[in-house]
Design a protein around this motif. Structure first.
Motif, PDB file in Angstrom:
ATOM      1  N   HIS A   1      24.534  50.705  44.827  1.00 36.47           N
ATOM      2  CA  HIS A   1      24.566  52.284  45.388  1.00 36.47           C
ATOM      3  C   HIS A   1      23.666  52.724  45.573  1.00 36.47           C
ATOM      4  CE1 HIS A   1      29.284  52.155  46.071  1.00 36.47           C
ATOM      5  NE2 HIS A   1      29.301  51.866  44.466  1.00 36.47           N
ATOM      6  N   GLY A   2      22.809  52.859  46.863  1.00 36.09           N
ATOM      7  CA  GLY A   2      21.591  53.095  46.373  1.00 36.09           C
ATOM      8  C   GLY A   2      19.875  52.878  45.387  1.00 36.09           C
ATOM      9  N   ILE A   3      20.122  53.534  44.801  1.00 34.60           N
ATOM     10  CA  ILE A   3      19.033  53.103  43.448  1.00 34.60           C
ATOM     11  C   ILE A   3      20.038  53.850  42.110  1.00 34.60           C
ATOM     12  CG2 ILE A   3      17.118  54.207  43.773  1.00 34.60           C
ATOM     13  CD1 ILE A   3      17.715  56.862  42.227  1.00 34.60           C
ATOM     14  N   MET A   4      22.014  54.348  41.857  1.00 38.01           N
ATOM     15  CA  MET A   4      22.154  54.422  41.279  1.00 38.01           C
ATOM     16  C   MET A   4      24.051  53.021  41.194  1.00 38.01           C
ATOM     17  SD  MET A   4      21.902  56.781  39.171  1.00 38.01           S
ATOM     18  CE  MET A   4      23.428  57.198  39.219  1.00 38.01           C
ATOM     19  N   GLN A   5      24.422  52.885  39.866  1.00 36.86           N
ATOM     20  CA  GLN A   5      24.626  51.261  40.361  1.00 36.86           C
ATOM     21  C   GLN A   5      26.117  51.854  39.283  1.00 36.86           C
ATOM     22  OE1 GLN A   5      24.279  47.693  37.321  1.00 36.86           O
ATOM     23  NE2 GLN A   5      24.460  46.931  39.535  1.00 36.86           N
ATOM     24  N   THR A   6      27.203  51.695  39.661  1.00 38.46           N
ATOM     25  CA  THR A   6      28.336  52.663  39.429  1.00 38.46           C
ATOM     26  C   THR A   6      29.244  51.187  38.251  1.00 38.46           C
ATOM     27  OG1 THR A   6      28.742  53.420  40.937  1.00 38.46           O
ATOM     28  CG2 THR A   6      30.997  53.275  39.944  1.00 38.46           C
ATOM     29  N   GLU A   7      29.962  51.958  37.042  1.00 42.40           N
ATOM     30  CA  GLU A   7      30.456  50.967  36.579  1.00 42.40           C
ATOM     31  C   GLU A   7      32.259  50.290  36.640  1.00 42.40           C
ATOM     32  OE1 GLU A   7      31.317  50.298  31.654  1.00 42.40           O
ATOM     33  OE2 GLU A   7      29.714  51.615  32.398  1.00 42.40           O
ATOM     34  N   MET A   8      32.158  49.346  36.804  1.00 37.58           N
ATOM     35  CA  MET A   8      33.225  49.658  37.345  1.00 37.58           C
ATOM     36  C   MET A   8      34.330  48.947  35.730  1.00 37.58           C
ATOM     37  SD  MET A   8      32.939  47.648  41.029  1.00 37.58           S
ATOM     38  CE  MET A   8      32.176  49.037  42.575  1.00 37.58           C
ATOM     39  N   ARG A   9      35.177  49.292  35.863  1.00 36.82           N
ATOM     40  CA  ARG A   9      36.751  48.503  35.290  1.00 36.82           C
ATOM     41  C   ARG A   9      37.155  47.228  35.458  1.00 36.82           C
ATOM     42  NH1 ARG A   9      40.318  53.667  35.888  1.00 36.82           N
ATOM     43  NH2 ARG A   9      39.723  53.691  37.757  1.00 36.82           N
ATOM     44  N   THR A  10      37.046  47.198  34.682  1.00 33.67           N
ATOM     45  CA  THR A  10      37.146  44.815  35.308  1.00 33.67           C
ATOM     46  C   THR A  10      37.788  44.362  33.913  1.00 33.67           C
ATOM     47  OG1 THR A  10      35.466  44.593  34.780  1.00 33.67           O
ATOM     48  CG2 THR A  10      35.692  44.585  37.490  1.00 33.67           C
ATOM     49  N   GLY A  11      38.572  43.580  34.046  1.00 35.40           N
ATOM     50  CA  GLY A  11      39.811  43.057  33.132  1.00 35.40           C
ATOM     51  C   GLY A  11      39.433  41.523  33.347  1.00 35.40           C
ATOM     52  N   SER A  12      40.130  40.546  33.026  1.00 31.90           N
ATOM     53  CA  SER A  12      40.190  39.279  32.593  1.00 31.90           C
ATOM     54  C   SER A  12      40.908  38.851  31.371  1.00 31.90           C
ATOM     55  CB  SER A  12      38.788  38.023  33.041  1.00 31.90           C
ATOM     56  OG  SER A  12      37.951  38.496  32.102  1.00 31.90           O
TER      57      SER A  12
ATOM     58  N   LEU B   1      40.802  26.248  34.554  1.00 35.82           N
ATOM     59  CA  LEU B   1      40.757  27.336  35.712  1.00 35.82           C
ATOM     60  C   LEU B   1      39.942  28.344  34.952  1.00 35.82           C
ATOM     61  CD1 LEU B   1      44.554  27.804  36.836  1.00 35.82           C
ATOM     62  CD2 LEU B   1      42.349  26.910  38.240  1.00 35.82           C
ATOM     63  N   ALA B   2      38.836  29.079  36.286  1.00 31.47           N
ATOM     64  CA  ALA B   2      37.563  30.477  35.863  1.00 31.47           C
ATOM     65  C   ALA B   2      38.255  31.179  37.267  1.00 31.47           C
ATOM     66  CB  ALA B   2      36.101  29.597  35.938  1.00 31.47           C
ATOM     67  N   PRO B   3      38.042  32.724  36.189  1.00 30.44           N
ATOM     68  CA  PRO B   3      38.785  32.972  37.294  1.00 30.44           C
ATOM     69  C   PRO B   3      37.600  33.870  37.553  1.00 30.44           C
ATOM     70  CG  PRO B   3      38.414  33.892  34.692  1.00 30.44           C
ATOM     71  CD  PRO B   3      38.062  32.513  34.943  1.00 30.44           C
ATOM     72  N   ARG B   4      37.545  34.828  39.187  1.00 28.60           N
ATOM     73  CA  ARG B   4      36.872  34.897  40.062  1.00 28.60           C
ATOM     74  C   ARG B   4      36.186  36.176  39.106  1.00 28.60           C
ATOM     75  NH1 ARG B   4      37.573  37.905  45.687  1.00 28.60           N
ATOM     76  NH2 ARG B   4      35.018  38.509  45.994  1.00 28.60           N
ATOM     77  N   ARG B   5      34.274  36.650  39.007  1.00 30.55           N
ATOM     78  CA  ARG B   5      34.441  37.743  38.640  1.00 30.55           C
ATOM     79  C   ARG B   5      34.042  38.404  39.599  1.00 30.55           C
ATOM     80  NH1 ARG B   5      35.890  36.872  33.255  1.00 30.55           N
ATOM     81  NH2 ARG B   5      35.832  34.856  32.561  1.00 30.55           N
ATOM     82  N   PHE B   6      33.659  40.337  38.904  1.00 34.87           N
ATOM     83  CA  PHE B   6      34.001  41.256  40.070  1.00 34.87           C
ATOM     84  C   PHE B   6      32.480  41.804  38.970  1.00 34.87           C
ATOM     85  CE2 PHE B   6      38.585  40.408  40.250  1.00 34.87           C
ATOM     86  CZ  PHE B   6      39.092  40.267  41.850  1.00 34.87           C
ATOM     87  N   GLN B   7      31.397  41.814  40.134  1.00 32.66           N
ATOM     88  CA  GLN B   7      30.178  42.669  39.410  1.00 32.66           C
ATOM     89  C   GLN B   7      30.424  44.107  39.736  1.00 32.66           C
ATOM     90  OE1 GLN B   7      28.798  40.966  37.578  1.00 32.66           O
ATOM     91  NE2 GLN B   7      29.421  38.838  37.533  1.00 32.66           N
ATOM     92  N   PRO B   8      30.194  44.669  39.104  1.00 30.31           N
ATOM     93  CA  PRO B   8      29.044  46.312  40.229  1.00 30.31           C
ATOM     94  C   PRO B   8      28.246  46.240  41.953  1.00 30.31           C
ATOM     95  CG  PRO B   8      29.190  45.983  37.320  1.00 30.31           C
ATOM     96  CD  PRO B   8      29.328  45.114  38.213  1.00 30.31           C
TER      97      PRO B   8
END
Length: 215
Positions: free
Chosen positions: A12-23, A2-9
């Protein structure tokens, strides 16, 4: 596999928010599991465990915690539901722990009262790194859908252990078994939402006078 779904940052405009993800991918002779979570999500879920009522509860957890959850499980349901229930909780807890990292800046503590019609549950937790589960709830029937109700407590004990959470769950009152289970899961979700949120006043500090959580 099985392959988990990957969540991407999300940009937001010109900024990119780093999100806290785990798998986590967890494969044994009893279960094959792929899980991905995003603590900074919107409550998006994609859940399939082979146990309908467990799917429903994990979906409730995602929706009310705002933690995105992708969970795919293939288990030995021809034996019974124990391995699928236990291993899904272990893997979800590991994915949450992965996403939390060193837990810098988080609220750490969370609690919620969760009413559902005649039922009221209370959940309090501490993302302490010291796993413990206090369970004070009961069911009056053996199954919800096809899910054995005795496994519900075990699910919470397993996720507390693998995620390193001190978890207290109490049913204050209630009669309908569906309502009891759902109010507990929703209370857990709301408490987790509070606990994992980052407080800007903490400036990224570990929320402990010891300088670390756990141990």
């Amino acid at each position: 596999m099985l392959a988990p779904r990957r969540f991407q940052p999300i940009a937001h405009g010109i900024m990119q928010t780093e999100m806290r993800t785990g798998s986590v991918e967890r494969n044994t002779a009893e279960t094959e599991i792929a899980i991905a979570v995003n603590l900074d999500g919107t409550g998006t879920y994609d859940v399939s465990t082979g146990i309908g009522f467990l799917d429903h509860m994990v979906e409730q957890f995602s929706k009310h915690s705002l933690i995105d959850v992708s969970m795919k499980v293939r288990g030995d349901l021809h034996v019974d539901q124990h391995h699928t229930t236990e291993d899904s909780a272990i893997a979800l807890g590991q994915a949450l722990s992965d996403a939390l990292g060193d837990k810098a800046g988080i609220g750490r503590y969370g609690s919620a009262y969760s009413p559902m019609d005649e039922t009221l549950a209370r959940v309090a937790l501490d993302i302490s790194g010291r796993p413990y589960c206090v369970w004070n709830a009961q069911f009056s029937q053996e199954k919800l859908g096809e899910w054995d109700t005795e496994l519900i407590r075990h699910w919470f004990e397993s996720i507390a252990q693998s995620a390193g959470i001190t978890l207290h769950i109490e049913l204050l009152y209630g009669e309908n078994n569906h309502h009891i289970c759902e109010s507990i899961y929703k209370g857990f979700a709301r408490a987790m939402r509070i606990a994992v949120e980052q407080d800007p006043r903490k400036a990224g500090a570990i929320p402990s006078t010891k300088g670390q959580l756990g141990g």
